[in-house]
Design a protein around this motif. Structure first.
Motif, PDB file in Angstrom:
ATOM      1  N   GLU A 176       7.271  -0.703  -8.431  1.00 41.38           N
ATOM      2  CA  GLU A 176       6.819   0.301  -7.653  1.00 41.38           C
ATOM      3  C   GLU A 176       6.134   1.613  -8.374  1.00 41.38           C
ATOM      4  O   GLU A 176       5.447   2.154  -8.046  1.00 41.38           O
ATOM      5  N   SER A 177       6.863   1.865  -9.502  1.00 42.86           N
ATOM      6  CA  SER A 177       6.237   2.688 -10.418  1.00 42.86           C
ATOM      7  C   SER A 177       4.774   2.451 -10.774  1.00 42.86           C
ATOM      8  O   SER A 177       3.734   3.214 -10.767  1.00 42.86           O
ATOM      9  N   GLY A 178       4.658   1.072 -11.112  1.00 39.42           N
ATOM     10  CA  GLY A 178       3.150   0.631 -11.507  1.00 39.42           C
ATOM     11  C   GLY A 178       2.330   0.799 -10.404  1.00 39.42           C
ATOM     12  O   GLY A 178       0.953   1.119 -10.670  1.00 39.42           O
ATOM     13  N   ILE A 179       2.495   0.193  -9.412  1.00 41.76           N
ATOM     14  CA  ILE A 179       1.635   0.487  -8.161  1.00 41.76           C
ATOM     15  C   ILE A 179       1.258   1.694  -7.830  1.00 41.76           C
ATOM     16  O   ILE A 179       0.055   2.143  -7.576  1.00 41.76           O
TER      17      ILE A 179
ATOM     18  N   GLY B 294      -0.875   1.951   0.948  1.00 46.90           N
ATOM     19  CA  GLY B 294      -0.192   0.784  -0.021  1.00 46.90           C
ATOM     20  C   GLY B 294       0.932   1.606  -0.266  1.00 46.90           C
ATOM     21  O   GLY B 294       2.134   1.150  -0.540  1.00 46.90           O
ATOM     22  N   VAL B 295       0.998   3.065  -0.948  1.00 46.11           N
ATOM     23  CA  VAL B 295       1.828   3.670  -1.388  1.00 46.11           C
ATOM     24  C   VAL B 295       3.039   3.977  -0.359  1.00 46.11           C
ATOM     25  O   VAL B 295       4.225   3.936  -0.589  1.00 46.11           O
ATOM     26  N   MET B 296       2.513   4.258   0.955  1.00 44.66           N
ATOM     27  CA  MET B 296       3.607   4.649   1.846  1.00 44.66           C
ATOM     28  C   MET B 296       4.472   3.502   2.305  1.00 44.66           C
ATOM     29  O   MET B 296       5.428   3.371   2.619  1.00 44.66           O
TER      30      MET B 296
ATOM     31  N   THR C 106       2.123  -6.358  -0.174  1.00 46.40           N
ATOM     32  CA  THR C 106       1.138  -5.517   0.820  1.00 46.40           C
ATOM     33  C   THR C 106       0.643  -4.326   0.228  1.00 46.40           C
ATOM     34  O   THR C 106      -0.636  -3.679   0.071  1.00 46.40           O
ATOM     35  N   GLY C 107       1.599  -3.523  -0.381  1.00 44.53           N
ATOM     36  CA  GLY C 107       1.366  -2.451  -1.233  1.00 44.53           C
ATOM     37  C   GLY C 107       0.193  -2.579  -2.290  1.00 44.53           C
ATOM     38  O   GLY C 107      -1.034  -1.447  -2.224  1.00 44.53           O
ATOM     39  N   ILE C 108       0.242  -3.478  -2.958  1.00 45.51           N
ATOM     40  CA  ILE C 108      -0.582  -3.771  -4.385  1.00 45.51           C
ATOM     41  C   ILE C 108      -1.974  -4.399  -3.535  1.00 45.51           C
ATOM     42  O   ILE C 108      -3.011  -3.681  -4.263  1.00 45.51           O
TER      43      ILE C 108
ATOM     44  N   GLY D   2      -8.214  -0.312  -2.148  1.00 45.09           N
ATOM     45  CA  GLY D   2      -8.770   1.076  -2.022  1.00 45.09           C
ATOM     46  C   GLY D   2      -9.491   1.516  -3.536  1.00 45.09           C
ATOM     47  O   GLY D   2     -10.714   2.287  -3.587  1.00 45.09           O
ATOM     48  N   ILE D   3      -9.138   1.075  -4.601  1.00 43.35           N
ATOM     49  CA  ILE D   3      -9.783   1.056  -6.064  1.00 43.35           C
ATOM     50  C   ILE D   3     -11.313   0.638  -5.853  1.00 43.35           C
ATOM     51  O   ILE D   3     -12.075   1.019  -6.310  1.00 43.35           O
ATOM     52  N   PHE D   4     -11.400  -0.751  -5.452  1.00 38.96           N
ATOM     53  CA  PHE D   4     -12.478  -1.432  -5.410  1.00 38.96           C
ATOM     54  C   PHE D   4     -13.379  -0.723  -4.428  1.00 38.96           C
ATOM     55  O   PHE D   4     -14.670  -0.299  -4.753  1.00 38.96           O
ATOM     56  N   ILE D   5     -13.028  -0.286  -3.498  1.00 36.29           N
ATOM     57  CA  ILE D   5     -13.979   0.542  -2.472  1.00 36.29           C
ATOM     58  C   ILE D   5     -14.368   1.599  -3.190  1.00 36.29           C
ATOM     59  O   ILE D   5     -15.665   2.100  -2.943  1.00 36.29           O
ATOM     60  N   THR D   6     -13.517   2.608  -3.825  1.00 35.99           N
ATOM     61  CA  THR D   6     -14.074   3.843  -4.428  1.00 35.99           C
ATOM     62  C   THR D   6     -15.019   3.619  -5.540  1.00 35.99           C
ATOM     63  O   THR D   6     -16.098   4.233  -5.429  1.00 35.99           O
TER      64      THR D   6
END
Length: 305
Positions: A97-100, A135-137, A278-280, A286-290
């Motif tokens: 969870e920390s890494g994600i 993802g984080v939520m 699901t979170g990852i 989100g990273i790729f879209i950004t």
């Protein structure tokens, strides 16, 4: 311009090392206190980086009062506060969870740039941020299991999120530095200032700490954090980002959560659940879209010219 495979390898390996720091940090603070281990880590890293600075650049660059202030602020947010929140956070929650959560740093940079630097958030950037937040939520609401079901897991995740904000502030502050200050010099100075920030607290912990308790393996975690995470990962990352567009290097940040999740499963024996998957997936999407938004904008600009 064609980029060699070695450049992409440098970027990927740098992010894999950063991901491993989540696991190593969790192991390190089990036996060595946070302030003491961080003080020793930044002492070693600062010494190595200063030697490299004198060796490669033949001395210290001229710094204005503004540069010194920005470097101090960078070190306080991106080194001192980041390390405290990260290392105390990983004690309360899982490495996965920390890494994600840590991988959302690019989104945090975008949000803070909007509020502090008045930079515009375009639609695709906003979509990427929304996906990362979902993802984080998902992790915080449904997957915060922590250490053996610790009731403090949510607090641990919140500390990791605070660490992300500190790292994002570190990135934004770099825009205020004089362009003649190299990446190596920045890293050397923030590591040195980081050591000075940690020094008084490290001394307090050292006075009452039994140095015979940690074994050789425990001290190797501190050495790994100093030489591999702080020095080597820095070199590999900047060796790559100077040769590719920022949008391309941004894609490689998705290696971070993958590395953290895999190593948490292999080394820490943490269980990978559907919630983590699901979170990852949302975070990496989100990273790729950004970053792809930036790449497409850059390409369209080239076509127009």
């Amino acid at each position: 311009m064609r980029n060699p495979i070695s450049v992409y390898f440098s970027l990927a390996l740098a992010m894999a090392i950063v991901g491993s720091s989540v696991v190593v940090g969790k192991l390190m603070v089990k036996t060595i206190p946070v302030f003491l281990s961080s003080g020793i880590r930044f002492f070693i890293a600062a010494a190595v980086l200063m030697i490299l600075l004198f060796w490669i650049e033949k001395g210290i660059p001229a710094l204005s009062k503004k540069d010194v202030f920005v470097l101090l602020l960078q070190s306080f947010t991106g080194v001192f506060l980041f390390s405290i929140c990260m290392l105390y956070g990983v004690k309360l929650t899982t490495g996965m969870e920390s890494g994600i959560i840590t991988s959302t740093t690019p989104m945090a940079v975008g949000i803070l740039a909007f509020f502090l630097l008045k930079e515009k958030i375009e639609k695709r950037m906003a979509a990427g941020i929304v996906l990362a937040v979902i993802g984080v939520m998902a992790i915080n609401l449904f997957g915060a299991g922590g250490e053996a079901g610790s009731p403090y897991a949510l607090m641990g995740n919140l500390l990791i999120a605070a660490a992300v904000i500190g790292e994002a502030m570190f990135t934004l502050m770099a825009k205020l530095l004089s362009p003649h200050i190299s990446a190596l010099a920045i890293s050397a100075f923030v590591s040195l200032f980081g050591f000075l920030f940690f020094l008084p607290f490290a001394v307090i912990e050292a006075v009452s700490f039994d140095f015979s308790v940690p074994g050789l393996l425990d001290w190797s975690y501190v050495l790994y954090y100093a030489l591999i995470v702080t020095v080597l990962a820095f070199y590999l990352w900047y060796n790559g980002v100077t040769k590719v567009p920022a949008s391309v290097s941004g894609i490689f940040t998705s290696v971070l959560p993958v590395s953290a999740v895999v190593l948490s499963g292999v080394i820490l024996k943490e269980q990978f659940t559907l919630v983590h998957l699901t979170g990852i997936v949302f975070v990496i999407a989100g990273i790729f879209i950004t970053v792809l938004k930036k790449e497409q904008k850059k390409d369209s600009g080239k076509l127009a010219s």
